[in-house]
Design an enzyme around this catalytic site. Sequence first.
Site, mmCIF file in Angstrom:
data_model
loop_
_atom_site.group_PDB
_atom_site.id
_atom_site.type_symbol
_atom_site.label_atom_id
_atom_site.label_comp_id
_atom_site.label_asym_id
_atom_site.label_seq_id
_atom_site.Cartn_x
_atom_site.Cartn_y
_atom_site.Cartn_z
ATOM 1 N N HIS A 115 12.568 2.113 -1.659
ATOM 2 C CA HIS A 115 11.632 1.165 -1.205
ATOM 3 C C HIS A 115 11.257 1.623 0.181
ATOM 4 O O HIS A 115 12.196 2.150 0.997
ATOM 5 C CB HIS A 115 12.304 -0.263 -1.203
ATOM 6 C CG HIS A 115 12.570 -0.594 -2.582
ATOM 7 N ND1 HIS A 115 11.578 -1.204 -3.463
ATOM 8 C CD2 HIS A 115 13.621 -0.623 -3.098
ATOM 9 C CE1 HIS A 115 12.069 -1.491 -4.501
ATOM 10 N NE2 HIS A 115 13.374 -1.093 -4.500
ATOM 11 N N GLY A 142 33.165 4.656 -14.538
ATOM 12 C CA GLY A 142 32.615 3.258 -14.364
ATOM 13 C C GLY A 142 32.137 2.775 -12.869
ATOM 14 O O GLY A 142 32.701 3.097 -11.981
ATOM 15 N N ARG A 180 32.266 11.806 -1.685
ATOM 16 C CA ARG A 180 32.412 12.967 -0.992
ATOM 17 C C ARG A 180 33.389 14.093 -1.898
ATOM 18 O O ARG A 180 34.062 13.553 -2.921
ATOM 19 C CB ARG A 180 33.377 12.577 0.255
ATOM 20 C CG ARG A 180 34.489 12.149 -0.007
ATOM 21 C CD ARG A 180 35.465 11.511 1.059
ATOM 22 N NE ARG A 180 36.608 10.901 0.883
ATOM 23 C CZ ARG A 180 36.826 9.766 0.274
ATOM 24 N NH1 ARG A 180 35.689 8.979 -0.074
ATOM 25 N NH2 ARG A 180 37.972 9.344 -0.154
#
Length: 185
Positions: A115, A142, A180
């Site tokens: 956006h 997940g 990372r």
Amino acid sequence: MTASERDKMAAGLWYNCIDPELDLLRDRAREAVHRHNTLSPAERGSAAPELVSLFAGFGEGAFIEAPFHCGYGFNITLGKRVYLNAGCVILDSAAVSIGDGSMLGPAVQIYCAEHHKERAQRAAGIEIAKPVIIGRDVWIGGSAVILAGITIGDGAIVGAGAVVTRDVPAGATVVGNPARLLPRA
């Protein structure tokens, strides 16, 4: 001739997501998603036919658990044997390609839109779409989140709950928020 908002979206330009044509396309995806999510597993098979026909590509042996959600569907390409566990969300305002043998854990989210940073532009629905490319044999844990414009290389692992803000090299493992690299063992 002025480009439509859909054309701008497809070209990776700033576009207005509050557009009648895009609304209709999202409605079409909602109907296919609803059908997929409400069919019995025996009827649905690997994915509801309405969802499969919406996708740009659906490889042999690909499987999508319910519930599932996508923004448009027509920008999604799943390779062979791709597995999407329950609760996956793909907001495909740009192309999303998931390579052969890749597996997404429950509640994985892929976001292609960014956006506008200016408040007034954002309030007016101005956004830009960037593709997401996931290579072959990738494992995404997940609740991981993959942001717009990301490429994840073949054989990479994304740890559960990671927020991927940068490209992931082939064979690498990333964890955390922001994700990372873990040292190779």
